[in-house]
Scaffold this active site. Structure first.
Site, PDB file in Angstrom:
ATOM      1  N   ASP A  26       1.266  88.946  93.583  1.00  0.00           N
ATOM      2  CA  ASP A  26       0.431  89.575  92.562  1.00  0.00           C
ATOM      3  C   ASP A  26      -0.817  90.203  93.182  1.00  0.00           C
ATOM      4  O   ASP A  26      -1.381  89.667  94.134  1.00  0.00           O
ATOM      5  CB  ASP A  26       0.019  88.517  91.534  1.00  0.00           C
ATOM      6  CG  ASP A  26      -0.584  89.125  90.286  1.00  0.00           C
ATOM      7  OD1 ASP A  26      -0.327  90.317  90.022  1.00  0.00           O
ATOM      8  OD2 ASP A  26      -1.308  88.406  89.576  1.00  0.00           O
ATOM      9  N   GLY A  27      -1.232  91.327  92.628  1.00  0.00           N
ATOM     10  CA  GLY A  27      -2.502  91.927  93.018  1.00  0.00           C
ATOM     11  C   GLY A  27      -2.421  93.292  93.661  1.00  0.00           C
ATOM     12  O   GLY A  27      -3.451  93.845  94.071  1.00  0.00           O
ATOM     13  N   TRP A  31      -5.665  95.734  93.972  1.00  0.00           N
ATOM     14  CA  TRP A  31      -6.089  96.046  95.341  1.00  0.00           C
ATOM     15  C   TRP A  31      -6.359  97.549  95.466  1.00  0.00           C
ATOM     16  O   TRP A  31      -7.365  97.961  96.053  1.00  0.00           O
ATOM     17  CB  TRP A  31      -5.002  95.617  96.316  1.00  0.00           C
ATOM     18  CG  TRP A  31      -5.331  95.836  97.759  1.00  0.00           C
ATOM     19  CD1 TRP A  31      -5.924  94.955  98.627  1.00  0.00           C
ATOM     20  CD2 TRP A  31      -5.071  97.020  98.525  1.00  0.00           C
ATOM     21  NE1 TRP A  31      -6.065  95.508  99.876  1.00  0.00           N
ATOM     22  CE2 TRP A  31      -5.548  96.787  99.837  1.00  0.00           C
ATOM     23  CE3 TRP A  31      -4.496  98.251  98.245  1.00  0.00           C
ATOM     24  CZ2 TRP A  31      -5.451  97.737 100.856  1.00  0.00           C
ATOM     25  CZ3 TRP A  31      -4.415  99.205  99.244  1.00  0.00           C
ATOM     26  CH2 TRP A  31      -4.882  98.942 100.538  1.00  0.00           C
ATOM     27  N   ARG A  72      11.194  91.325  84.357  1.00  0.00           N
ATOM     28  CA  ARG A  72      11.725  92.069  83.214  1.00  0.00           C
ATOM     29  C   ARG A  72      10.582  92.604  82.346  1.00  0.00           C
ATOM     30  O   ARG A  72      10.739  93.630  81.673  1.00  0.00           O
ATOM     31  CB  ARG A  72      12.651  91.164  82.401  1.00  0.00           C
ATOM     32  CG  ARG A  72      13.956  90.863  83.132  1.00  0.00           C
ATOM     33  CD  ARG A  72      14.787  89.791  82.418  1.00  0.00           C
ATOM     34  NE  ARG A  72      15.280  90.207  81.125  1.00  0.00           N
ATOM     35  CZ  ARG A  72      16.360  90.946  80.910  1.00  0.00           C
ATOM     36  NH1 ARG A  72      17.067  91.394  81.942  1.00  0.00           N
ATOM     37  NH2 ARG A  72      16.752  91.245  79.695  1.00  0.00           N
ATOM     38  N   ASN A  74       7.877  93.830  83.518  1.00  0.00           N
ATOM     39  CA  ASN A  74       7.230  94.950  84.210  1.00  0.00           C
ATOM     40  C   ASN A  74       7.658  96.316  83.687  1.00  0.00           C
ATOM     41  O   ASN A  74       7.010  97.332  83.999  1.00  0.00           O
ATOM     42  CB  ASN A  74       7.494  94.885  85.709  1.00  0.00           C
ATOM     43  CG  ASN A  74       6.700  93.823  86.421  1.00  0.00           C
ATOM     44  OD1 ASN A  74       7.084  93.345  87.487  1.00  0.00           O
ATOM     45  ND2 ASN A  74       5.587  93.404  85.851  1.00  0.00           N
ATOM     46  N   ARG A 194       1.317  81.771  94.576  1.00  0.00           N
ATOM     47  CA  ARG A 194       0.946  82.943  93.780  1.00  0.00           C
ATOM     48  C   ARG A 194      -0.369  83.509  94.303  1.00  0.00           C
ATOM     49  O   ARG A 194      -1.377  82.806  94.386  1.00  0.00           O
ATOM     50  CB  ARG A 194       0.791  82.623  92.295  1.00  0.00           C
ATOM     51  CG  ARG A 194       0.380  83.885  91.521  1.00  0.00           C
ATOM     52  CD  ARG A 194       0.450  83.735  90.038  1.00  0.00           C
ATOM     53  NE  ARG A 194       0.202  85.061  89.427  1.00  0.00           N
ATOM     54  CZ  ARG A 194       0.737  85.488  88.311  1.00  0.00           C
ATOM     55  NH1 ARG A 194       1.576  84.719  87.649  1.00  0.00           N
ATOM     56  NH2 ARG A 194       0.468  86.684  87.833  1.00  0.00           N
ATOM     57  N   ARG A 200      -0.728  81.040  86.728  1.00  0.00           N
ATOM     58  CA  ARG A 200       0.394  80.885  85.807  1.00  0.00           C
ATOM     59  C   ARG A 200       1.675  81.259  86.535  1.00  0.00           C
ATOM     60  O   ARG A 200       1.654  81.853  87.604  1.00  0.00           O
ATOM     61  CB  ARG A 200       0.201  81.737  84.554  1.00  0.00           C
ATOM     62  CG  ARG A 200      -0.066  83.209  84.805  1.00  0.00           C
ATOM     63  CD  ARG A 200      -0.127  83.995  83.497  1.00  0.00           C
ATOM     64  NE  ARG A 200      -0.482  85.384  83.719  1.00  0.00           N
ATOM     65  CZ  ARG A 200      -1.698  85.891  83.544  1.00  0.00           C
ATOM     66  NH1 ARG A 200      -2.692  85.104  83.151  1.00  0.00           N
ATOM     67  NH2 ARG A 200      -1.938  87.178  83.768  1.00  0.00           N
ATOM     68  N   GLU A 213       5.851  72.271  94.485  1.00  0.00           N
ATOM     69  CA  GLU A 213       4.403  72.268  94.643  1.00  0.00           C
ATOM     70  C   GLU A 213       3.903  73.687  94.367  1.00  0.00           C
ATOM     71  O   GLU A 213       4.558  74.664  94.743  1.00  0.00           O
ATOM     72  CB  GLU A 213       4.009  71.834  96.053  1.00  0.00           C
ATOM     73  CG  GLU A 213       4.471  70.429  96.412  1.00  0.00           C
ATOM     74  CD  GLU A 213       3.897  69.358  95.490  1.00  0.00           C
ATOM     75  OE1 GLU A 213       2.747  69.521  95.021  1.00  0.00           O
ATOM     76  OE2 GLU A 213       4.597  68.363  95.219  1.00  0.00           O
TER      77      GLU A 213
END
Length: 249
Positions: A26-27, A31, A72, A74, A194, A200, A213
């Site tokens: 993510d990001g 960015w 899905r 996205n 993540r 999340r 974990e």
């Protein structure tokens, strides 16, 4: 060698049974926006990061690396961004097939590929077929994937087997339900990473990460490097995995 792929690190990974790592990358968009660039450039930088992380996983004998490439949900993004993502996916497959074979990596795609254009679907099939016998890292790409979709799809397959008398309804247990999911041939997920600051799961491998974990970092995916990856692995080493039991200490 630039990466921390020491024998000691490899042995620790083996000792701690860290076999399957899944990453929510993510990001990318943020960015790019932080730098005044279009979001597409963030995805391109994210692809470069993915290549580096895959290499690090190979060098440290990780068995399975699952990357959440496209959910899905996205499809709700702007059409131009989706088109760019599909083109980047095709480019990645086409440009990396030699490296996949060079490094003995098997590519596996999970998710509903039916909405993809024919060229992309054909190339997915081609790369999966050409890398099928590779025995090193399994690179599992989640594309147009969601955990709920996977579970519902599995339930439908079970219903069909029950209707065909292949399976008795009383035989349905947790252990064989997993066989009906898109990850049926893979080991359970040990560590979920993540990037990007969100805490999340975003509908990712909902069944498969029951005892995983979880490691969250604020680092945006294009900035995530092998040291950050190793920090996540080191975090895993500190965890006592009880799988619902009690501490042995």
């Amino acid at each position: 060698m630039l990466y921390k792929s020491s024998l000691k690190n490899k042995k620790r990974i083996q000792k701690e049974n860290l076999r399957h790592i899944a990453i929510i990358m993510d990001g990318n968009g943020r960015w790019a926006e932080k730098r005044g660039k279009i979001r597409t450039l963030g995805h391109k930088e994210g692809f470069k990061t993915a290549r580096k992380i895959i290499k690090y996983a190979v060098e440290n004998n990780i068995k399975i690396l699952t990357l959440y490439v496209f959910s899905r949900e996205n499809w709700r993004r702007p059409k131009l961004e989706i088109t760019a993502l599909m083109k980047l996916f095709f480019f990645a497959l086409k440009s990396e097939i030699k490296n996949l074979n060079k490094y003995n990596i098997r590519l596996k795609i999970i998710g509903d590929t039916s909405p993809f254009n024919e060229n992309l679907k054909n190339y997915i099939h081609k790369v999966e077929k050409q890398t099928f016998n590779n025995t090193g890292l399994i690179l599992n790409i989640a594309a147009n994937y969601s955990g709920r979709w996977d579970i519902i799809r599995g339930i439908k397959k079970i219903i069909k087997d029950v209707q065909k008398d292949v399976l008795d309804i009383d035989q349905i247990q947790e252990r064989n339900f997993s066989q009906y999911l898109s990850t049926s041939e893979l080991l359970p997920v040990d560590l979920v990473i993540r990037t990007g600051g969100e805490k999340r799961i975003s509908n990712f491998l909902l069944w498969q990460i029951a005892y995983s974990e979880l490691y969250f970092t604020d680092i945006l995916w294009p900035d995530f490097n092998w040291r950050d990856f190793q920090h996540a692995i080191d975090y895993f080493f500190t965890r006592e995995r009880r799988f619902g039991g009690i501490s042995i200490s």
